[in-house]
Design an enzyme around this catalytic site. Structure first.
Site, PDB file in Angstrom:
ATOM      1  N   ASP A 118      -7.668  46.218  82.846  1.00 28.62           N
ATOM      2  CA  ASP A 118      -7.470  45.371  84.008  1.00 28.62           C
ATOM      3  C   ASP A 118      -6.021  45.581  84.446  1.00 28.62           C
ATOM      4  O   ASP A 118      -5.122  45.640  83.606  1.00 28.62           O
ATOM      5  CB  ASP A 118      -7.715  43.903  83.626  1.00 28.62           C
ATOM      6  CG  ASP A 118      -7.569  42.992  84.820  1.00 28.62           C
ATOM      7  OD1 ASP A 118      -8.196  43.283  85.849  1.00 28.62           O
ATOM      8  OD2 ASP A 118      -6.831  42.000  84.722  1.00 28.62           O
ATOM      9  N   CYS A 165     -16.843  43.654  42.073  1.00 28.25           N
ATOM     10  CA  CYS A 165     -17.716  44.420  42.962  1.00 28.25           C
ATOM     11  C   CYS A 165     -18.519  43.471  43.847  1.00 28.25           C
ATOM     12  O   CYS A 165     -18.646  42.281  43.544  1.00 28.25           O
ATOM     13  CB  CYS A 165     -18.663  45.323  42.169  1.00 28.25           C
ATOM     14  SG  CYS A 165     -19.804  44.385  41.133  1.00 28.25           S
TER      15      CYS A 165
END
Length: 712
Positions: free
Chosen positions: A399, A20
């Site tokens: 672009d 954990c």
């Protein structure tokens, strides 16, 4: 870690056994306390620890002994993982479970009050819960409340009030829950670990007249690597001799083989499918594109998503609140109705059901799994925050040049108004030879294809006319090459038939260049930048996902509109200078909040930085794209963009489901306290069930593939 301290100055180690994020933090603090260590940082997602200072692996393992962590040098060969059911941490669970079953059987035979079942349950609790108790009691002594503290209090409390069997059951089920957490994180990390195994650890190298098999760590830049058919490349380089097709799926995610010949760039981890190649090594093993991908993905796993920050903050207050609630339930009702045993039992059950296991694991497993999946499919996502932001995108700006188009302009039409076409092209190419404009390269390439001798022409008084074109003298005649706007100025106005032709060419998506003198127009040269084959389909998919698509370009309005229509974008912004693109992205963010900018990562750097998510293409071929963008598409096309949006949306949905479910289930279980129905059995099954479902839900992200789709 201090900002002045970079990871390059730190030694990296791989850690096995983290269950954990809290354990990872404890390990980090333990390492920092070791004498000789200046600083340390743990990356839980990648299961690594970075240390600055003098330290041994034995000292690191001692610092992680509370969790039985195993540590190895980052460069050491990967340890073969034991099957999940054989892992040492799980053996004690089996012993504890057997003791529980034997004790239960003895209880049925001899009666629950007999001392033998009680001893059996006690031994079962100690066997399965020893590590848990050590952590819980240590935290309790420091008044630190986490899941270990809650479970320790609950189990000891259950034993005190005589609920030995339920206490032992809670220990076993909690151990199973922790094992599931460990399994889910290991499974999520395997996506990245599989990348490490892609490139061979040795290569056949020729030095002088001798060929030898050398470990990648000992291969130098400039060495000649020999790659036979069916072998994988161990290093990045350029082809020196031979030609072949390479499967670059490991880097770009595209399984279609790519033809490679002399001077072409090749990457470590790619598969040589046909011929024999001799490759000049251009990068050390730690600098290969594959190494950079692995490094950046591991760093990305350490970047906390905003939902993770919320969970951590929530858990900080939630856990102590559960302890206080449990105490109130155990103490206040008995003061009015008596029956201390029942209410203490209810309080202990609240402690168990309040354990935040599922909540804590809800985000990191999903983030690590999604980032690993993306990396295997040729998309590099730089952190959980960008994963979430991509899932929330409302608009994407592209672009034009090199993104929606191929970025290689070609001459499409030549219209002459006096003189021979070849002669006029020769003059134009001779003048453009001195120009830096991108379209000049298209004219020079066309002249070379037609074998025109433009290099033989002598040119005088070459001059650039900023933003409009160029001029030069050839054979004492002054020629101009430039935009229609330049000739509007020179001739006051362009004849109507010329204007009509220019309009027709621009409407077809072509950029028109004019050759002429001060008195007449000699030729129009129409240059086109072809749309990529994938652009239209990708834009269509994004439009179906409800994302507004915008094309940004410096082209004139008519040309831009024509290319925009071919691509299928919703909106076109033309006549933009680089700084105008930045302004437009800021405007788009004000309107939509979540906006992505897609470019090459070089010329678009300011606009990429101003967007919510900057996406760069062609990450395999340029370090700049890898470094400047938030997301890098490793192949040089847009195919992976809809997949990235799909994956991000799915991850965001799963994270929200996990948080809602883990909190909702606990709320329902806590309501069972009111009628007195909550038992330790229900509590631990609610906790373990939530953890299991949250884990399995997150691992669904491994199944998302890069494919065509029209919705989610």
């Amino acid at each position: 870690m201090s900002e002045s301290l970079s990871k390059e100055e730190m030694k990296a180690y791989r850690v096995q056994g983290f269950s954990c994020a809290g354990c990872a933090k404890t390990f980090e603090n333990n390492v920092k306390k070791i004498q000789g260590v200046e600083d340390a940082e743990v990356n839980f997602g990648a299961s690594k620890v970075y240390v600055k200072g003098k330290i041994t692996i034995e000292e690191l393992e001692k610092a992680g002994s509370f969790e039985n962590l195993k540590v190895r040098d980052e460069k050491e060969q990967k340890v073969v993982h034991e099957p999940f059911w054989k892992q040492k941490e799980n053996i004690k669970v089996y012993i504890s479970a057997i003791l529980l079953l034997v004790s239960w059987f003895l209880g049925k035979q001899l009666g629950e009050e007999h001392f033998l079942p009680t001893i059996g349950y006690a031994v079962s609790i100690l066997t399965g819960g020893y590590t848990l108790f050590m952590k819980g009691l240590r935290n309790l002594s420091r008044l630190q409340f986490d899941m270990n503290t809650l479970m320790t209090i609950a189990i000891i409390g259950a034993a005190i009030i005589g609920e030995w069997m339920e206490g032992a059951t809670v220990v076993i089920l909690f151990a199973i829950s922790e094992a599931l957490e460990r399994y889910s994180m290991d499974k999520a990390r395997q996506s990245i670990e599989s990348l490490m195994d892609i490139a061979p650890k040795e290569a056949l190298i020729r030095r002088g007249n001798e060929e030898m098999s050398i470990h990648v760590d000992d291969i130098q830049v400039g060495d000649i690597m020999i790659v036979k058919s069916g072998q994988k490349l161990a290093m990045d380089g350029t082809v020196l001799k031979g030609s072949s097709t390479l499967n670059q799926a490991a880097i770009t995610g595209e399984s279609v083989p790519v033809a490679k010949t002399v001077d072409d760039e090749v990457f470590a981890g790619t598969l040589n499918e046909e011929g024999l190649l001799e490759v000049r090594v251009t990068k050390r093993v730690e600098d290969t594109t594959l190494s950079k991908i692995i490094h950046l993905v591991e760093e990305a796993q350490a970047e906390r998503a905003s939902s993770q920050a919320f969970v951590d903050k929530f858990a900080k207050y939630y856990t102590p609140a559960i302890v206080i609630l449990a105490m109130l339930i155990a103490i206040i009702p008995p003061l009015f109705v008596g029956d201390w045993n029942t209410w203490i039992y209810q309080g202990l059950a609240v402690l168990v059901v309040g354990c935040p296991c599922a909540l804590v694991v809800s985000t990191p497993v999903a983030v690590v799994t999604a980032i690993g999946n993306a990396a295997k499919n040729g998309v590099l996502i730089k952190g959980g925050v960008y994963l979430e932001e991509t899932g929330n995108l409302k608009a994407i700006a592209f672009d034009k040049t090199g993104t929606l188009t191929k970025g290689i302009p070609v001459v499409a039409d030549i219209v002459t108004y006096g003189g021979n076409e070849d002669e006029l092209m020769t003059i134009t190419a001779a003048i453009e030879k001195g120009s830096q404009h991108p379209l000049a390269s298209a004219i020079i390439r066309k002249a070379e294809e037609n074998r025109l001798h433009f290099n033989d022409i002598s040119m005088e008084e070459f001059q650039s006319i900023t933003g409009k074109g160029v001029k030069a003298k050839i054979n004492n005649e002054l020629y101009y090459v430039g935009s229609p706007a330049l000739f509007e100025e020179l001739h006051n106005q362009i004849r109507s038939n010329h204007k009509e032709k220019i309009t027709n060419l621009q409407t077809a998506g072509k950029t028109v260049m004019v050759l002429g003198t001060q008195s007449e127009i000699l030729a129009f040269i129409a240059v086109a930048d072809e749309i990529r084959e994938t652009s239209k389909e990708v834009i269509n998919q994004l439009n179906h996902l409800g994302i507004e698509t915008v094309m940004l370009t410096g082209d004139n309005q008519r040309t831009a509109k024509a290319i925009g229509q071919q691509a299928g974008v919703v909106d076109v912004e033309a006549d933009l200078l680089p700084e105008d693109k930045l302004t437009f992205i800021k405007k788009l963010r004000r309107e939509h909040k979540n906006v992505a900018m897609v470019g090459d990562g070089v010329n678009d750097a300011p606009a990429l930085a101003a967007s919510t998510v900057g996406v760069a293409m062609g990450g395999a071929g340029t370090d700049t794209a890898l470094e400047t963008a938030d997301i890098a598409l490793m192949s040089d096309d847009l195919n992976k963009l809809p997949y990235t949006v799909q994956l991000s949306r799915k991850a965001l949905m799963i994270i929200k489901q996990n948080i809602t479910f883990s909190l909702g289930l606990k709320a329902v279980a806590l309501l069972l306290v009111v009628p007195g129905w909550l038992t330790l059995w229900i509590a631990i099954f609610a906790d373990m069930g939530a953890t299991l479902l949250v884990t399995l839900n997150s691992l669904r992200l491994l199944r998302i593939k890069n494919r065509k789709f029209y919705g989610i």
